[in-house]
Write an enzyme that holds these catalytic residues in place. Sequence first.
Site, PDB file in Angstrom:
ATOM      1  N   LYS A   1       2.901 -21.543 -13.047  1.00 24.72           N
ATOM      2  CA  LYS A   1       2.766 -20.986 -11.907  1.00 24.72           C
ATOM      3  C   LYS A   1       4.260 -20.742 -11.479  1.00 24.72           C
ATOM      4  O   LYS A   1       4.982 -21.720 -11.677  1.00 24.72           O
ATOM      5  CB  LYS A   1       2.189 -22.104 -10.534  1.00 24.72           C
ATOM      6  CG  LYS A   1       1.602 -21.318  -9.522  1.00 24.72           C
ATOM      7  CD  LYS A   1       0.814 -22.257  -8.728  1.00 24.72           C
ATOM      8  CE  LYS A   1       0.242 -21.514  -7.804  1.00 24.72           C
ATOM      9  NZ  LYS A   1      -0.879 -22.117  -7.072  1.00 24.72           N
TER      10      LYS A   1
ATOM     11  N   GLU B   1     -15.586 -25.826   1.052  1.00 27.77           N
ATOM     12  CA  GLU B   1     -15.785 -26.135   2.504  1.00 27.77           C
ATOM     13  C   GLU B   1     -17.478 -26.467   2.762  1.00 27.77           C
ATOM     14  O   GLU B   1     -17.328 -27.240   3.737  1.00 27.77           O
ATOM     15  CB  GLU B   1     -15.601 -24.577   3.106  1.00 27.77           C
ATOM     16  CG  GLU B   1     -13.959 -24.201   3.274  1.00 27.77           C
ATOM     17  CD  GLU B   1     -13.456 -23.764   2.007  1.00 27.77           C
ATOM     18  OE1 GLU B   1     -14.285 -23.503   1.141  1.00 27.77           O
ATOM     19  OE2 GLU B   1     -12.258 -23.577   1.960  1.00 27.77           O
TER      20      GLU B   1
ATOM     21  N   ARG C   1     -17.945 -19.865   5.602  1.00 20.65           N
ATOM     22  CA  ARG C   1     -18.825 -20.086   4.366  1.00 20.65           C
ATOM     23  C   ARG C   1     -19.633 -21.279   4.475  1.00 20.65           C
ATOM     24  O   ARG C   1     -20.699 -21.285   3.896  1.00 20.65           O
ATOM     25  CB  ARG C   1     -17.534 -20.450   3.235  1.00 20.65           C
ATOM     26  CG  ARG C   1     -18.148 -21.034   2.015  1.00 20.65           C
ATOM     27  CD  ARG C   1     -17.161 -20.835   0.905  1.00 20.65           C
ATOM     28  NE  ARG C   1     -16.963 -19.549   0.806  1.00 20.65           N
ATOM     29  CZ  ARG C   1     -16.061 -19.312  -0.357  1.00 20.65           C
ATOM     30  NH1 ARG C   1     -15.576 -19.941  -1.174  1.00 20.65           N
ATOM     31  NH2 ARG C   1     -15.997 -17.741  -0.547  1.00 20.65           N
TER      32      ARG C   1
HETATM   33  C1  TPP Z   1     -12.720 -20.344   0.760  1.00 23.54           C
HETATM   34  C2  TPP Z   1     -11.332 -20.455   0.726  1.00 23.54           C
HETATM   35  N1  TPP Z   1     -10.754 -21.650   0.690  1.00 23.54           N
HETATM   36  C3  TPP Z   1      -9.311 -21.679   0.538  1.00 23.54           C
HETATM   37  C4  TPP Z   1      -8.669 -20.841   0.222  1.00 23.54           C
HETATM   38  C5  TPP Z   1      -7.006 -20.738   0.203  1.00 23.54           C
HETATM   39  N2  TPP Z   1      -6.708 -20.837  -0.950  1.00 23.54           N
HETATM   40  C6  TPP Z   1      -6.225 -19.712  -1.588  1.00 23.54           C
HETATM   41  S1  TPP Z   1      -5.688 -19.639  -3.238  1.00 23.54           S
HETATM   42  C7  TPP Z   1      -6.083 -21.215  -3.225  1.00 23.54           C
HETATM   43  C8  TPP Z   1      -5.855 -21.956  -4.623  1.00 23.54           C
HETATM   44  C9  TPP Z   1      -6.420 -21.284  -5.898  1.00 23.54           C
HETATM   45  O1  TPP Z   1      -6.046 -21.940  -6.927  1.00 23.54           O
HETATM   46  P1  TPP Z   1      -6.446 -21.405  -8.367  1.00 23.54           P
HETATM   47  O2  TPP Z   1      -7.936 -20.763  -8.311  1.00 23.54           O
HETATM   48  O3  TPP Z   1      -6.297 -22.322  -9.408  1.00 23.54           O
HETATM   49  O4  TPP Z   1      -5.583 -20.197  -8.484  1.00 23.54           O
HETATM   50  P2  TPP Z   1      -3.971 -20.186  -8.525  1.00 23.54           P
HETATM   51  O5  TPP Z   1      -3.289 -19.805  -7.117  1.00 23.54           O
HETATM   52  O6  TPP Z   1      -3.493 -21.509  -9.153  1.00 23.54           O
HETATM   53  O7  TPP Z   1      -3.640 -18.987  -9.292  1.00 23.54           O
HETATM   54  C10 TPP Z   1      -6.679 -21.639  -2.136  1.00 23.54           C
HETATM   55  C11 TPP Z   1      -7.093 -23.121  -1.735  1.00 23.54           C
HETATM   56  C12 TPP Z   1      -9.242 -19.545   0.182  1.00 23.54           C
HETATM   57  N3  TPP Z   1      -8.591 -18.626  -0.347  1.00 23.54           N
HETATM   58  N4  TPP Z   1     -10.539 -19.383   0.161  1.00 23.54           N
END
Ligand code: TPP
Length: 629
Positions: free
Chosen positions: A282, A368, A396
């Site tokens: 990242k 959630e 959700r």
């Molecule tokens: C339902 C929901 N909960 C929380 C989020 C906030 N959120 C956005 S990206 C993320 C982390 C995603 O991590 P990952 O899938 O590993 O992708 P990366 O950012 O590491 O590429 C979160 C918790 C969201 N977008 N949707």
Amino acid sequence: MPLLEAIKSPTDIKELTPEQLQALAGEIRERIIRVTSENGGHIGPNLGVVELTIALHRIFDTPRDSFVFDVSHQGYIHKLLTGRNDARFDKLRQTSGYCGFFNRDESPHDAFGAGHAGTALSAALGLAAARDLRGGSEHVVALLGDASLTCGITLEALNNISSSTKRLIVVLNDNEWAIDKNVGAIADYLNHLITTSIYNRANQEVEQFLRSVPGGGRLLALSSRVKRDTKDFITPQASLFEKFKLRYIGPVDGHNIEQLCNYLEFCKRSTVPILLHVRTIKGKGCDVALRDPEKFHGSSPFQISTGAPKTAAAITPTWQDVFGKTLVKCAHSDPRILGITAAMPSGTSLSFLKQELPKQYFDVGIAEEHAVVFAAGLAAKGYKPVCAIYSSFLQRAFDMVFHDVCLQNLDVTFCLDRAGLSPNDGATHHGLFDIAYLRCIPRTVIMQPKDEDELADMVHTAIDYNGPAFVRYPRGPACGAPLKDTPALIPIGRAEVLKRGKDVQLWALGSMVADAHILAQRLEKEYPKLTVGIVNARFAKPLDAALLTTQAPHARFIVTLEDHALSGGFGSAIIETLQDAHLPTPVERIGWPDKFIEHGTTQEQLRSAHALSPEAIHSRVSARLATLS
Ligand SMILES: Cc1ncc(C[n+]2csc(CCOP(=O)(O)OP(=O)(O)O)c2C)c(N)n1
């Protein structure tokens, strides 16, 4: 001419040499760092998938083939490679610029929109099943982050893959981070896949394939070396994914374009659903993002050299910090109070609780639905859980709020951050619907504070209240109101009269109280004989019906103001209460129209675009007044 400028569609990538692809990756990184340093955005996730996205477009043909990216916050490179490297990319996430997520209205290359986590695998499975039904031959590729893999929906989709299609490509982008460090058993499992010494038959088929492609022998030698070093390649039977009938290959280096292309080519030929486990870093290529992956997951505009924010820090604390600190205060005095986040400790400021009282803190991952039922279970045993969840993400868990909390009358407090606009993120993230979807459930108590001192009171009140209570508050800096030493209890369902007046009654909720003050001043200046009252409603449910029905018969009309959708919102509740009391007082409702509100540069800009600026509110109310005179 720079390579990126010459890429008008993904077809152009297919012409480039391996060296040019590498150079292209460098140009893309520069472009993304420049634009996100100006506009803010998801810099870390995007810098991690530069090579991976180039390789995907090199091997597949969108829009004929479909890419579904989970959350799709990591889709900037995809945008640049699919004809969107233009002036609208300079304005990414700003008014009239491209959206920060995949968006079906924006490009045929965006096969499926997203913004909330965990949907990619289900959507991709649907696209693949539709293809199979039509007898099509195109490919469907789902890109999942390691944290998105932990979402309940993803696991439901995994369970269904083998019964839905024979051809699906899943790319697991494993960087070990959600926004904060990824948590839970699946994160541990992925780590185990990377580090254990279970050695397989080296995926004989993959080996054979690699030997048959140009340069494959060299790559194989490289991967064998990596294999020795990192105990690469896992026995297929040992992988959890194989139990879901998803062929597993990997883990592979996500920054080696040539190698990625070969593995993707292999996946393309697979006649069974297949998962390629890719390891990425990242923030790769940007020192400040590498140093602080959490802060640079999604950043506001920053100085490239130091990482310091470009905009001066707000003088007033943010709503979420006031919430986080108040919760710590309450939790110190009562060990039954527990904080729960779904992978958003810093976004919700539950990080204060994590730091000070870690035993009273839970991060359940991007889950959630689970967070809400978990809280219900804790409450059933006498604890006082506080779920801190963004307004749009609680959507959700609607059924869990209904079935597990409210129906069983359990004492769970919900603190809904980002209630109102999330301007740069747009439609997926605006929190404009929570009053409507919560108000219809029996037993809910829903409140919104006018300032941060009242927020502290409401957090205290909601925790003290023995039943489901919801406190909503917006993103960003609060008003600068001084905080009392100790939060006070607010009587449930009691509004606050801020200004006495008779002819026009302004009923405002939360942050709209400030707008009500401006409106009152303008109306009284324009109509000197008019008296305008202001009520800080405090509760969207239960409404202060006694105050409303006492005022209404004497008022020429009532104006409701809310930072929420008009459909089913606070204003609707006021109208219902008046109707039920058989009171004919006219009501003018100010709030968000029945539309998905786009992204924009600022809150003010979006409010102007939707007739919610102080001027627009004044003209609407003034025009209505004219019809009633
Ligand atoms: C339902 C929901 N909960 C929380 C989020 C906030 N959120 C956005 S990206 C993320 C982390 C995603 O991590 P990952 O899938 O590993 O992708 P990366 O950012 O590491 O590429 C979160 C918790 C969201 N977008 N949707």
